[in-house]
Design an enzyme around this catalytic site. Structure first.
Site, PDB file in Angstrom:
ATOM      1  N   HIS A  78       0.867  -1.188   0.000  1.00 10.69           N
ATOM      2  CA  HIS A  78       0.000   0.000   0.000  1.00 10.69           C
ATOM      3  C   HIS A  78       0.893   1.223   0.000  1.00 10.69           C
ATOM      4  O   HIS A  78       1.952   1.241   0.616  1.00 10.69           O
ATOM      5  CB  HIS A  78      -0.901   0.021   1.238  1.00 10.69           C
ATOM      6  CG  HIS A  78      -2.055   0.960   1.097  1.00 10.69           C
ATOM      7  ND1 HIS A  78      -1.943   2.306   1.353  1.00 10.69           N
ATOM      8  CD2 HIS A  78      -3.320   0.745   0.703  1.00 10.69           C
ATOM      9  CE1 HIS A  78      -3.097   2.880   1.122  1.00 10.69           C
ATOM     10  NE2 HIS A  78      -3.965   1.969   0.726  1.00 10.69           N
ATOM     11  N   ASP A 119      -8.011  -5.196  -0.440  1.00 12.80           N
ATOM     12  CA  ASP A 119      -8.454  -5.969  -1.624  1.00 12.80           C
ATOM     13  C   ASP A 119      -8.156  -7.452  -1.508  1.00 12.80           C
ATOM     14  O   ASP A 119      -8.706  -8.254  -2.252  1.00 12.80           O
ATOM     15  CB  ASP A 119      -7.779  -5.413  -2.876  1.00 12.80           C
ATOM     16  CG  ASP A 119      -8.214  -3.995  -3.128  1.00 12.80           C
ATOM     17  OD1 ASP A 119      -7.422  -3.075  -2.873  1.00 12.80           O
ATOM     18  OD2 ASP A 119      -9.387  -3.817  -3.511  1.00 12.80           O
TER      19      ASP A 119
HETATM   20  C1  SDX Z   1      -6.033   0.319  -3.003  1.00 11.98           C
HETATM   21  O1  SDX Z   1      -4.379   4.833  -2.002  1.00 11.98           O
HETATM   22  C2  SDX Z   1      -5.284   4.139  -1.413  1.00 11.98           C
HETATM   23  O2  SDX Z   1      -5.678   4.428  -0.299  1.00 11.98           O
HETATM   24  C3  SDX Z   1      -5.774   2.958  -2.209  1.00 11.98           C
HETATM   25  C4  SDX Z   1      -6.809   2.099  -1.485  1.00 11.98           C
HETATM   26  C5  SDX Z   1      -8.086   2.886  -1.206  1.00 11.98           C
HETATM   27  O3  SDX Z   1      -8.829   2.456  -0.318  1.00 11.98           O
HETATM   28  O4  SDX Z   1      -8.352   3.843  -1.971  1.00 11.98           O
HETATM   29  O5  SDX Z   1      -6.279   1.621  -0.253  1.00 11.98           O
HETATM   30  C6  SDX Z   1      -7.210   0.906  -2.341  1.00 11.98           C
HETATM   31  O6  SDX Z   1      -5.743   0.725  -4.105  1.00 11.98           O
HETATM   32  C7  SDX Z   1      -5.201  -0.702  -2.257  1.00 11.98           C
HETATM   33  C8  SDX Z   1      -3.973  -1.179  -3.101  1.00 11.98           C
HETATM   34  C9  SDX Z   1      -4.478  -2.226  -4.062  1.00 11.98           C
HETATM   35  N1  SDX Z   1      -3.381  -2.553  -5.046  1.00 11.98           N
HETATM   36  C10 SDX Z   1      -2.807  -3.763  -5.009  1.00 11.98           C
HETATM   37  O7  SDX Z   1      -3.020  -4.623  -4.150  1.00 11.98           O
HETATM   38  C11 SDX Z   1      -1.857  -4.000  -6.176  1.00 11.98           C
HETATM   39  C12 SDX Z   1      -0.548  -4.605  -5.621  1.00 11.98           C
HETATM   40  N2  SDX Z   1       0.105  -3.550  -4.858  1.00 11.98           N
HETATM   41  C13 SDX Z   1       1.125  -2.770  -5.514  1.00 11.98           C
HETATM   42  O8  SDX Z   1       0.793  -2.457  -6.862  1.00 11.98           O
HETATM   43  C14 SDX Z   1       1.641  -1.627  -4.645  1.00 11.98           C
HETATM   44  O9  SDX Z   1       1.822  -2.117  -3.404  1.00 11.98           O
HETATM   45  C15 SDX Z   1       0.883  -0.331  -4.565  1.00 11.98           C
HETATM   46  C16 SDX Z   1       0.560   0.247  -5.914  1.00 11.98           C
HETATM   47  C17 SDX Z   1      -0.381  -0.496  -3.790  1.00 11.98           C
HETATM   48  C18 SDX Z   1       1.799   0.653  -3.860  1.00 11.98           C
HETATM   49  O10 SDX Z   1       2.895   0.799  -4.721  1.00 11.98           O
HETATM   50  P1  SDX Z   1       4.145   1.621  -4.249  1.00 11.98           P
HETATM   51  O11 SDX Z   1       3.722   2.935  -3.675  1.00 11.98           O
HETATM   52  O12 SDX Z   1       5.158   1.629  -5.340  1.00 11.98           O
HETATM   53  O13 SDX Z   1       4.663   0.746  -3.085  1.00 11.98           O
HETATM   54  P2  SDX Z   1       5.960   1.034  -2.307  1.00 11.98           P
HETATM   55  O14 SDX Z   1       6.642   2.279  -2.779  1.00 11.98           O
HETATM   56  O15 SDX Z   1       5.621   0.946  -0.863  1.00 11.98           O
HETATM   57  O16 SDX Z   1       6.889  -0.221  -2.734  1.00 11.98           O
HETATM   58  C19 SDX Z   1       7.987  -0.452  -1.940  1.00 11.98           C
HETATM   59  C20 SDX Z   1       8.675  -1.616  -2.586  1.00 11.98           C
HETATM   60  C21 SDX Z   1       8.945  -1.399  -4.065  1.00 11.98           C
HETATM   61  O17 SDX Z   1      10.152  -2.108  -4.315  1.00 11.98           O
HETATM   62  P3  SDX Z   1      11.518  -1.193  -4.455  1.00 11.98           P
HETATM   63  O18 SDX Z   1      11.270  -0.245  -5.589  1.00 11.98           O
HETATM   64  O19 SDX Z   1      11.671  -0.502  -3.114  1.00 11.98           O
HETATM   65  O20 SDX Z   1      12.589  -2.228  -4.725  1.00 11.98           O
HETATM   66  O21 SDX Z   1       7.855  -2.789  -2.504  1.00 11.98           O
HETATM   67  C22 SDX Z   1       7.636  -3.289  -3.816  1.00 11.98           C
HETATM   68  C23 SDX Z   1       7.862  -2.146  -4.785  1.00 11.98           C
HETATM   69  O22 SDX Z   1       8.304  -2.680  -6.028  1.00 11.98           O
HETATM   70  N3  SDX Z   1       6.228  -3.710  -3.851  1.00 11.98           N
HETATM   71  C24 SDX Z   1       5.820  -4.939  -4.121  1.00 11.98           C
HETATM   72  C25 SDX Z   1       4.419  -4.895  -4.008  1.00 11.98           C
HETATM   73  N4  SDX Z   1       4.032  -3.653  -3.690  1.00 11.98           N
HETATM   74  C26 SDX Z   1       5.165  -2.905  -3.601  1.00 11.98           C
HETATM   75  N5  SDX Z   1       6.488  -6.060  -4.444  1.00 11.98           N
HETATM   76  C27 SDX Z   1       5.727  -7.169  -4.670  1.00 11.98           C
HETATM   77  N6  SDX Z   1       4.375  -7.225  -4.572  1.00 11.98           N
HETATM   78  C28 SDX Z   1       3.687  -6.095  -4.248  1.00 11.98           C
HETATM   79  N7  SDX Z   1       2.375  -6.120  -4.150  1.00 11.98           N
END
Ligand code: SDX
Length: 440
Positions: free
Chosen positions: A316, A374
């Site tokens: 998140h 989700d």
């Molecule tokens: C919702 O904003 C909101 O409030 C949204 C929401 C709402 O109620 O409106 O909460 C609803 O959208 C929840 C999120 C649903 N999406 C997913 O479940 C899709 C999977 N999640 C990812 O796409 C991701 O976690 C995000 C998009 C939610 C967040 O992405 P970020 O901001 O890039 O995450 P981050 O910066 O904290 O990531 C840190 C690291 C990164 O690696 P590095 O670049 O540091 O090496 O963690 C990795 C990311 O690549 N990472 C993941 C991951 N999510 C982040 N690696 C593997 N699997 C994942 N799901």
């Protein structure tokens, strides 16, 4: 001295020093009632000639709001100061709608009046039903929801004047009331079944289940456990600060666009798999995994820098702790499966094993990637009989009250102005025009 809309100010400030010229700029700090203060950079460009740079706005406060507060490190979510788990355990969705829209939990009289108001806006204009026949039967219901919601502005000219508080209120009530009706119609159209009219003797959640799963051929009895679970799912998805879709609604609304068009823009943004589309993506991922034996391979892919695969339902932008909504959703998931007598649901077995492994894996612990809202909602909705294509539609039904509450707050904010972000330009500088005949 700058201050918040209710006069909060502080003597705190930050001073920026331009290391090339030594010029200093002092920027005031605005305090929140809780959570991070903000550095007020509204004068930054005029005083320094520089913009800030923050793709994805991870460190940028776009507005002042009193609706929802998230503490990502502590896994806290408050709506107008009330904790999400207490609201989910003690309120129904119309109460939470009243809280988000009006700023306080309704007393018994206010609750009854609000429910009656919403109830008498649940029908859509009969002409709108014909709108659906323009879509293919297999159109994604999010495409239908987006199109039909935008079309509402063609039916309700009496509630598009955003400067009139009474029209803002009617439009808010209409959107909250009609979204379940339109969502159910999108499902029925997809199934080739007749639309079901809303019933005034049912609650908000009961009515939605009735319009979705009922048919004219026989009486439909709403399962109280399922309607309670539906109501709770609506509460858990109601609002969430300045997420991508809410920011879209605010930006669209800042130009003075009518509320129906703004909510249609929010629906479009929510559809993305990184945002509200994740619940549908979680189910697809669990189905692709197919068995718990394949989980180690999937976790390896999620961790690999060379693989764009991400574990849907994990991580998140704000929560770096367990999403408090996921905790409530997990409990609801088990209640629904028990009520439906679903014991050996393979997708739940895979989900639980995936959660166990992910929560013990160094990569996920170090990056603070926990299951989000989700992760469980898709399993519950599948057990309740919804096709995966309807999952994000349900998210949009719930989030409509958050979007419209945030939109209303923005319109009523005295500091509000049209949103117009700037950029860091790295393209071509001015160059001479080349006529067609001279282009190589
Ligand atoms: C919702 O904003 C909101 O409030 C949204 C929401 C709402 O109620 O409106 O909460 C609803 O959208 C929840 C999120 C649903 N999406 C997913 O479940 C899709 C999977 N999640 C990812 O796409 C991701 O976690 C995000 C998009 C939610 C967040 O992405 P970020 O901001 O890039 O995450 P981050 O910066 O904290 O990531 C840190 C690291 C990164 O690696 P590095 O670049 O540091 O090496 O963690 C990795 C990311 O690549 N990472 C993941 C991951 N999510 C982040 N690696 C593997 N699997 C994942 N799901």
């Amino acid at each position: 001295m700058t201050q918040t809309t209710d006069g909060k100010a502080s003597n705190d400030s930050f001073t920026l020093i331009d290391n090339r010229t030594g010029k200093q700029v002092t920027l005031p700090v605005l305090p929140g009632s809780t959570g991070p203060s903000v550095i007020d950079i509204r004068k930054l460009y005029s005083e320094t000639g520089h913009f800030t740079y923050d793709p994805g706005f991870t460190s940028t406060g776009s507005c002042e709001s009193k609706i929802t507060y998230i503490d990502g490190d502590e896994g806290v979510l408050l709506h107008r100061g009330y904790a999400i788990d207490e609201l989910a355990d003690n309120c129904d969705f119309p109460e939470v709608c009243h809280l988000l829209l009006n700023g306080h939990l309704p007393n018994a009289k206010e609750k009854a009046e609000f429910e009656t108001t919403i109830r008498y806006h649940t029908m859509v204009h009969e002409q709108l039903s014909r709108f659906f026949s323009g879509f293919r039967r297999d159109a994604h219901p999010m495409a239908v929801l987006c199109g039909v919601t935008g079309a509402l502005s063609a039916f309700y000219h009496d509630s598009t004047d955003i400067t009139d508080p009474r029209q803002r209120q009617i439009a808010s009530h209409r959107l909250i009331a009609k979204m379940p009706t339109i969502a159910a119609m999108a499902y029925k159209y997809n199934m080739g079944q007749p639309f079901m009219y809303p019933r005034n003797d049912l609650s908000y959640a009961e009515n939605f289940l009735y319009m979705t799963f009922g048919t004219p051929c026989e009486p439909y009895k709403v399962n109280p456990i399922l309607s309670k679970a539906m109501d709770k799912i609506f509460i858990l998805h109601a609002d969430h600060e300045q997420n991508a879709s809410t920011s879209t609604v605010r930006l669209a609304g800042s130009s003075g666009a009518n509320p129906f068009a703004c909510i249609a823009a929010g629906i479009a943004s929510l559809w993305g798999p990184a945002h509200g589309g994740a619940n549908e993506a979680v189910l697809k991922m669990l189905e692709e995994i197919g068995s718990v034996d394949r989980i180690p391979e999937i976790v390896r892919r999620a961790k690999s820098k060379d693989d764009s695969f991400r574990l849907m339902g994990f991580g998140h932008r704000v929560y770096k702790n367990y999403d408090p909504r996921a905790q409530v959703m997990r409990q609801t998931c088990h209640e629904v499966l028990a009520e439906l007598g679903i014991k050996d649901e393979p997708l739940l077995d895979i989900a639980m094993e995936l959660e166990r492994i992910a929560l013990s894996d160094e990569y996920f612990i170090e990056k603070k990637l926990y299951p989000n809202v989700d992760f469980y909602s898709g399993i519950i909705l599948k057990a309740m009989g919804f096709p995966t294509s309807m999952f994000t539609v349900l998210f949009a039904v719930a989030r409509t009250v958050g979007w419209i509450s945030q939109w209303k707050e923005m319109i009523e904010d005295p500091q509000q102005k049209i949103g117009r972000p700037r950029q860091l330009y790295t393209g071509e500088t001015k160059r001479p025009f080349v006529p067609l005949a001279e282009r190589g």
